[in-house]
Each structure stands twice: as structure tokens, then as C-alpha cells.
Motif scaffolding. Structure first.
Motif, PDB file in Angstrom:
ATOM      1  N   LYS A 354       0.829  -1.204   0.000  1.00 54.10           N
ATOM      2  CA  LYS A 354       0.000   0.000   0.000  1.00 54.10           C
ATOM      3  C   LYS A 354       0.866   1.257   0.000  1.00 54.10           C
ATOM      4  CE  LYS A 354      -4.178  -1.795   2.277  1.00 54.10           C
ATOM      5  NZ  LYS A 354      -5.064  -1.660   3.466  1.00 54.10           N
ATOM      6  N   ALA A 355       1.948   1.220   0.744  1.00 48.41           N
ATOM      7  CA  ALA A 355       2.848   2.376   0.776  1.00 48.41           C
ATOM      8  C   ALA A 355       3.403   2.675  -0.608  1.00 48.41           C
ATOM      9  CB  ALA A 355       3.987   2.125   1.759  1.00 48.41           C
ATOM     10  N   ARG A 357       2.100   1.885  -3.470  1.00 49.57           N
ATOM     11  CA  ARG A 357       1.028   2.400  -4.330  1.00 49.57           C
ATOM     12  C   ARG A 357       0.742   3.873  -4.030  1.00 49.57           C
ATOM     13  NH1 ARG A 357      -5.260   0.882  -4.382  1.00 49.57           N
ATOM     14  NH2 ARG A 357      -5.838   2.190  -6.139  1.00 49.57           N
ATOM     15  N   PHE A 358       0.705   4.226  -2.757  1.00 50.15           N
ATOM     16  CA  PHE A 358       0.462   5.612  -2.355  1.00 50.15           C
ATOM     17  C   PHE A 358       1.571   6.521  -2.876  1.00 50.15           C
ATOM     18  CE2 PHE A 358       0.562   9.236   0.512  1.00 50.15           C
ATOM     19  CZ  PHE A 358      -0.772   9.500   0.773  1.00 50.15           C
ATOM     20  N   LEU A 359       2.813   6.124  -2.673  1.00 57.19           N
ATOM     21  CA  LEU A 359       3.948   6.939  -3.115  1.00 57.19           C
ATOM     22  C   LEU A 359       3.927   7.152  -4.628  1.00 57.19           C
ATOM     23  CD1 LEU A 359       6.796   5.398  -0.916  1.00 57.19           C
ATOM     24  CD2 LEU A 359       5.650   7.586  -0.572  1.00 57.19           C
ATOM     25  N   GLY A 360       3.486   6.133  -5.360  1.00 52.86           N
ATOM     26  CA  GLY A 360       3.445   6.257  -6.812  1.00 52.86           C
ATOM     27  C   GLY A 360       2.234   7.004  -7.327  1.00 52.86           C
ATOM     28  N   ALA A 361       1.107   6.894  -6.637  1.00 49.80           N
ATOM     29  CA  ALA A 361      -0.147   7.440  -7.161  1.00 49.80           C
ATOM     30  C   ALA A 361      -0.382   8.896  -6.800  1.00 49.80           C
ATOM     31  CB  ALA A 361      -1.327   6.600  -6.654  1.00 49.80           C
ATOM     32  N   VAL A 362       0.119   9.331  -5.659  1.00 46.61           N
ATOM     33  CA  VAL A 362      -0.173  10.693  -5.203  1.00 46.61           C
ATOM     34  C   VAL A 362       0.675  11.703  -5.967  1.00 46.61           C
ATOM     35  CG1 VAL A 362      -0.038  12.276  -3.250  1.00 46.61           C
ATOM     36  CG2 VAL A 362      -0.948   9.974  -2.934  1.00 46.61           C
ATOM     37  N   ASP A 363       0.014  12.710  -6.513  1.00 46.47           N
ATOM     38  CA  ASP A 363       0.677  13.749  -7.300  1.00 46.47           C
ATOM     39  C   ASP A 363       0.910  14.964  -6.408  1.00 46.47           C
ATOM     40  OD1 ASP A 363       1.694  15.318  -9.292  1.00 46.47           O
ATOM     41  OD2 ASP A 363      -0.219  15.663 -10.317  1.00 46.47           O
ATOM     42  N   ALA A 364       2.073  14.999  -5.768  1.00 46.63           N
ATOM     43  CA  ALA A 364       2.419  16.111  -4.881  1.00 46.63           C
ATOM     44  C   ALA A 364       3.924  16.313  -4.910  1.00 46.63           C
ATOM     45  CB  ALA A 364       1.946  15.830  -3.454  1.00 46.63           C
ATOM     46  N   ALA A 365       4.354  17.466  -4.431  1.00 44.44           N
ATOM     47  CA  ALA A 365       5.787  17.763  -4.428  1.00 44.44           C
ATOM     48  C   ALA A 365       6.554  16.856  -3.484  1.00 44.44           C
ATOM     49  CB  ALA A 365       6.009  19.227  -4.040  1.00 44.44           C
ATOM     50  N   ALA A 366       5.930  16.473  -2.361  1.00 46.67           N
ATOM     51  CA  ALA A 366       6.578  15.586  -1.394  1.00 46.67           C
ATOM     52  C   ALA A 366       5.553  14.570  -0.910  1.00 46.67           C
ATOM     53  CB  ALA A 366       7.129  16.388  -0.214  1.00 46.67           C
ATOM     54  N   VAL A 367       5.905  13.289  -0.990  1.00 44.67           N
ATOM     55  CA  VAL A 367       4.998  12.212  -0.593  1.00 44.67           C
ATOM     56  C   VAL A 367       5.740  11.327   0.414  1.00 44.67           C
ATOM     57  CG1 VAL A 367       3.428  10.415  -1.381  1.00 44.67           C
ATOM     58  CG2 VAL A 367       4.022  12.291  -2.928  1.00 44.67           C
ATOM     59  N   TYR A 368       5.120  11.082   1.568  1.00 42.10           N
ATOM     60  CA  TYR A 368       5.788  10.437   2.692  1.00 42.10           C
ATOM     61  C   TYR A 368       5.171   9.075   3.033  1.00 42.10           C
ATOM     62  CZ  TYR A 368       7.791  15.042   3.782  1.00 42.10           C
ATOM     63  OH  TYR A 368       8.478  16.224   3.737  1.00 42.10           O
ATOM     64  N   HIS A 369       6.023   8.193   3.545  1.00 39.76           N
ATOM     65  CA  HIS A 369       5.588   6.945   4.166  1.00 39.76           C
ATOM     66  C   HIS A 369       6.141   6.913   5.581  1.00 39.76           C
ATOM     67  CE1 HIS A 369       6.187   2.300   4.508  1.00 39.76           C
ATOM     68  NE2 HIS A 369       5.074   2.680   5.119  1.00 39.76           N
ATOM     69  N   ASN A 370       5.251   6.849   6.551  1.00 39.73           N
ATOM     70  CA  ASN A 370       5.618   6.754   7.971  1.00 39.73           C
ATOM     71  C   ASN A 370       6.536   7.888   8.424  1.00 39.73           C
ATOM     72  OD1 ASN A 370       4.042   4.490   8.219  1.00 39.73           O
ATOM     73  ND2 ASN A 370       5.736   3.028   8.329  1.00 39.73           N
ATOM     74  N   ALA A 371       6.205   9.102   7.997  1.00 38.80           N
ATOM     75  CA  ALA A 371       6.958  10.275   8.443  1.00 38.80           C
ATOM     76  C   ALA A 371       6.052  11.500   8.378  1.00 38.80           C
ATOM     77  CB  ALA A 371       8.196  10.487   7.572  1.00 38.80           C
ATOM     78  N   SER A 372       6.378  12.473   9.199  1.00 39.53           N
ATOM     79  CA  SER A 372       5.590  13.700   9.287  1.00 39.53           C
ATOM     80  C   SER A 372       5.792  14.579   8.057  1.00 39.53           C
ATOM     81  CB  SER A 372       6.000  14.480  10.538  1.00 39.53           C
ATOM     82  OG  SER A 372       5.445  15.771  10.550  1.00 39.53           O
ATOM     83  N   THR A 373       4.731  15.260   7.651  1.00 40.08           N
ATOM     84  CA  THR A 373       4.826  16.216   6.538  1.00 40.08           C
ATOM     85  C   THR A 373       5.683  17.427   6.904  1.00 40.08           C
ATOM     86  OG1 THR A 373       2.785  17.303   7.281  1.00 40.08           O
ATOM     87  CG2 THR A 373       2.573  15.589   5.586  1.00 40.08           C
TER      88      THR A 373
END
Length: 419
Positions: A354-355, A357-373
Motif C-alpha cells: 500500500k505504501a 502504491r500511495f507513493l506512486g499514485a499521489v501527485d504532490a511535491a513531497a509524498v511520505y511513508h511513515n513520516a511527518s509532513t
């Protein structure tokens, strides 16, 4: 002198200074940054006195606490600015860096190198640290800059700019390379945004209203630093010992900045939602929840306000978060796609599939897995001082450090070649 004449005169002086500044050595530019750091510390009492004037005026005009926090300087923040200048001076200089090189079969050779952009027009709100960060990055990359902050920070920004210019004068360097727009009229910003030929790029940094106005008005190219409607998705498999501190940090460590989390998406089957929501409320966060969240947590009815449609697109910059319960990752992705501003988005999960998929699918300047924005920051990325967070896709995206204020040019060397 009219405000138009004043703005044009300052832009012209910056253009002339930019030509000189572009030819300085790395050692000269670094010496300038270190001298500015020293000058800030020497002038701290004057700077803080100016800041107190701005804070008092803003408080009298009933600006919210979150705004006052962005406006406020203190000893530690001045020290942080000085340290950031020292760190920036220690970073490699991108100017003159060879991006690519090749040679044709007939011997004609090509080199692509980094060069300054020229003159930057910086329009920003509230945060006076931007005055130092923006000026420092501009100078390190051989650019000149014309600054215009909000009226609420006028005294502070002018004091900071005076310190910069004092440092440059002491080194016999062109102080016109850093200027603060003296014309106070609102129309002065419009003039700055239409000085093609004198200003090479406009960078607005602030709320949506400011950014939209600049984008609509400017005939000079605009490098957009967008608002941060940042989401955290807590998946079904999220470890509460990771998820809860991450969410608390992303929302509360400094709620008035653009990388703070504004939306919380909870998987409907995550068993620790009540605990997380209770801890957010205990940290002083106002919770605005969707109907399903309120339905699933009747015991928290006294803490959960009803979210409106507007909440999903609002950048609060305050201790407020909107909460939505979602069925699965697909629903979370759909929500983010609909409401994201393309700044920073995060998933908290122990499911690596799932991580990914999220990292690949989200269109943003910075995309995180298990870390604060909250890590979306030039300093945290190792860039030194930061010019802003770009949410567009052309030229620069994400935290803008040194290379964001460079362009390139080609050097072609022949030996009598003709076409």
C-alpha cells in the motif's frame, strides 16, 4: 516621484547590481553571507525592536495568534537565521556547474552550465525570516532580489534589509543586489509584476489570495509557491506507536506553516482512532469530523464538530484539523486527488504494498511513508535556507534551494565550424 517611478528605479538598480554579482567568485559570495550573519547578531536589538512594533500593531488590529507566530522574531529565531546563513555559505556553489557536455563527430563541442536567473521579485506575507532566506539564496546563486513583504512586517523587513545592505557595504559589494520595495502602495506590487526586461521571475509566497493575484497580474514569469492543504492517511495496518506521534507532530509542532497537516484520513477499521482523536484534542486541536467519523465515535461527540464542504479545501494554519473516515486506500487516494494542493501528503502503514502504491499514485511535491509532513523544508532536505515550497511542475518543485534560482546556458566551442 510616483510609486511607478520608484519601483522602476529600484528594479533598474537591481538589474545593474545583478550583472556585477553574477561575476563574483564563490569565496566573495560566501564571505558576504557570513558577514550578513555577523551583522544580524550585531543588530539583533534593533531588529527585535522593529519586530515588537510590528507585533504590537498586528495585535491591536486583532490578527490571530497563528499569524502573530509567523510574524514574531526572538533571539533564537535571529540566531537560527544567522546559523542558516553560515550553513548556506558552506554548501557547494551551483553557478558554473557543468550539467552536461558532449562533442559532435566534426569536433564541435558543447557544454551546459548553471548560471544565475538575474533579478528575482519576491512577494511574501508575514514571515520576516523569508527576507533573509530569500536574499541569501539569491546572493549565493549570483542573483539580485527586490523584496516586498506584507505591511504588517514592514518595520522588521526594513530593519533586516538594512542589516544585509550594511554587511554588503562593509565588503565593498553592490548593496543594490538586495532591496526592499519602498513604495507602500498596493499597486507597487502590480508594477513590479509587469517589469519585463528588468525582473526575470516573480515568486509569491503566502496565502491563496496573494498567489492568485500575482498569477493573474504578472506578465513576468511566476514561480508559484502554493498553499499546503496537506493530508495524513492512517491505514488499517498503521502502528499506533508510529502513527499517533506522527499525526501529533504534523499538526501541532508548528501549525502556522504550510507543511503542517490540515486533513486526517482514518481507515474505518483502524482500531486506535479514538485514542488518536482524544490525544489530538488534548493537544489543543479543534476536530472537524465527517458524519461517519462522528457516527463511529459517539463517545467523542463533545470533541467532534461537524465538518462542512469548505473544510476539505481549507488551509487552516491553526490548531484545527478536518477528519474523514474512509473505507480503504482507494477512497483515501480519491479524496486526496480531489482536495490536495500538491504540497505534501503522507501514508502511515505497515503494508509496504500500500505504501508503494500511495507513493506512486499521489501527485504532490513531497509524498511520505511513515513520516511527518513537517519535513518538507529546505533545511530538512539539506538544501540550507529555503526560498519556498513550489507546488508547480515547471522549473522547480518542492523545497526550493540553490539550484531553483539558476538557469543554464550552452557554451559551444568550434574551430572555424560553419553550417
Amino acid at each position: 516621484m510616483t510609486h511607478v517611478d520608484s519601483v522602476v528605479q529600484q528594479a533598474l538598480a537591481a538589474k545593474q547590481a545583478a550583472r556585477k554579482w553574477a561575476l563574483l567568485s564563490t569565496e566573495q559570495k560566501n564571505a558576504a553571507l557570513r558577514k550578513i550573519a555577523q551583522q544580524l547578531l550585531e543588530n539583533e536589538s534593533t531588529i527585535l525592536a522593529a519586530n515588537e512594533q510590528d507585533l504590537a500593531a498586528a495585535a491591536n488590529n486583532q490578527y490571530p495568534q497563528a499569524y502573530l507566530d509567523r510574524l514574531r522574531l526572538n533571539h533564537q529565531r535571529v540566531l537560527d537565521l544567522a546559523n542558516s546563513l553560515e550553513e548556506l555559505a558552506a554548501l557547494p556553489d551551483p553557478i558554473g556547474e557543468e550539467v552536461a557536455q558532449w562533442q559532435r563527430a566534426d569536433g564541435l563541442s558543447f557544454r551546459q552550465i548553471r548560471v544565475p536567473l538575474g533579478v528575482i521579485g519576491m512577494i511574501y506575507e508575514a514571515r520576516p525570516n523569508v527576507t533573509i532566506d530569500a536574499a541569501a539564496i539569491a546572493l549565493k546563486t549570483g542573483n539580485a532580489i527586490v523584496l516586498r513583504g506584507s505591511r504588517t512586517a514592514r518595520q522588521t523587513n526594513q530593519s533586516l534589509t538594512a542589516s544585509i545592505q550594511q554587511a554588503l557595504r562593509s565588503l565593498d559589494l553592490p548593496e543594490e543586489a538586495v532591496q526592499y520595495l519602498t513604495a507602500d502602495q498596493r499597486e507597487a506590487v502590480d508594477t513590479l509584476c509587469t517589469l519585463n526586461g528588468l525582473i526575470d521571475v516573480i515568486i509569491p509566497r503566502g496565502g491563496a489570495d496573494l498567489i492568485n493575484r500575482v498569477v493573474k497580474t504578472s506578465t513576468v514569469p511566476v514561480l508559484v509557491t502554493g498553499v499546503g492543504n496537506c493530508h495524513l492517511f492512517v491505514d488499517q495496518s498503521a502502528d499506533p506507536d508510529k502513527a499517533i506521534p506522527i499525526v501529533i507532530n504534523a499538526k501541532t509542532s508548528r501549525p502556522a506553516v504550510c507543511n503542517a497537516a490540515e486533513k486526517l484520513l482514518l481507515h474505518k477499521n483502524w482500531p486506535y482512532s479514538e485514542r488518536l482523536l482524544t490525544e489530538l484534542a488534548a493537544a489543543g486541536v479543534q476536530l472537524r469530523a465527517c458524519p461517519l467519523t462522528r457516527e463511529q465515535h459517539p463517545e467523542l461527540a463533545h470533541l467532534l464538530q461537524s465538518a462542512t464542504d469548505a473544510d476539505w479545501d481549507t488551509e487552516y494554519l491553526d490548531l484545527i484539523i478536518a477528519v474523514r473516515t474512509v473505507a480503504d486506500l482507494d477512497e483515501a487516494l480519491q479524496h486526496i486527488e480531489q482536495h490536495s494542493t500538491g504540497h505534501s501528503e503522507a501514508i502511515i502503514t505497515e503494508d509496504t504494498g500500500k505504501a508503494a502504491r500511495f507513493l506512486g499514485a499521489v501527485d504532490a511535491a513531497a509524498v511520505y511513508h511513515n513520516a511527518s509532513t513537517r519535513f518538507t523544508d529546505g533545511g530538512e532536505f539539506g538544501f540550507g535556507a529555503e526560498f519556498g515550497i513550489s507546488t508547480q511542475k515547471i522549473h522547480a518543485r518542492g523545497p526550493m534551494g540553490l539550484t531553483a534560482l539558476t538557469s543554464t546556458k550552452y557554451l559551444i566551442v568550434g574551430n572555424g565550424h560553419i553550417r
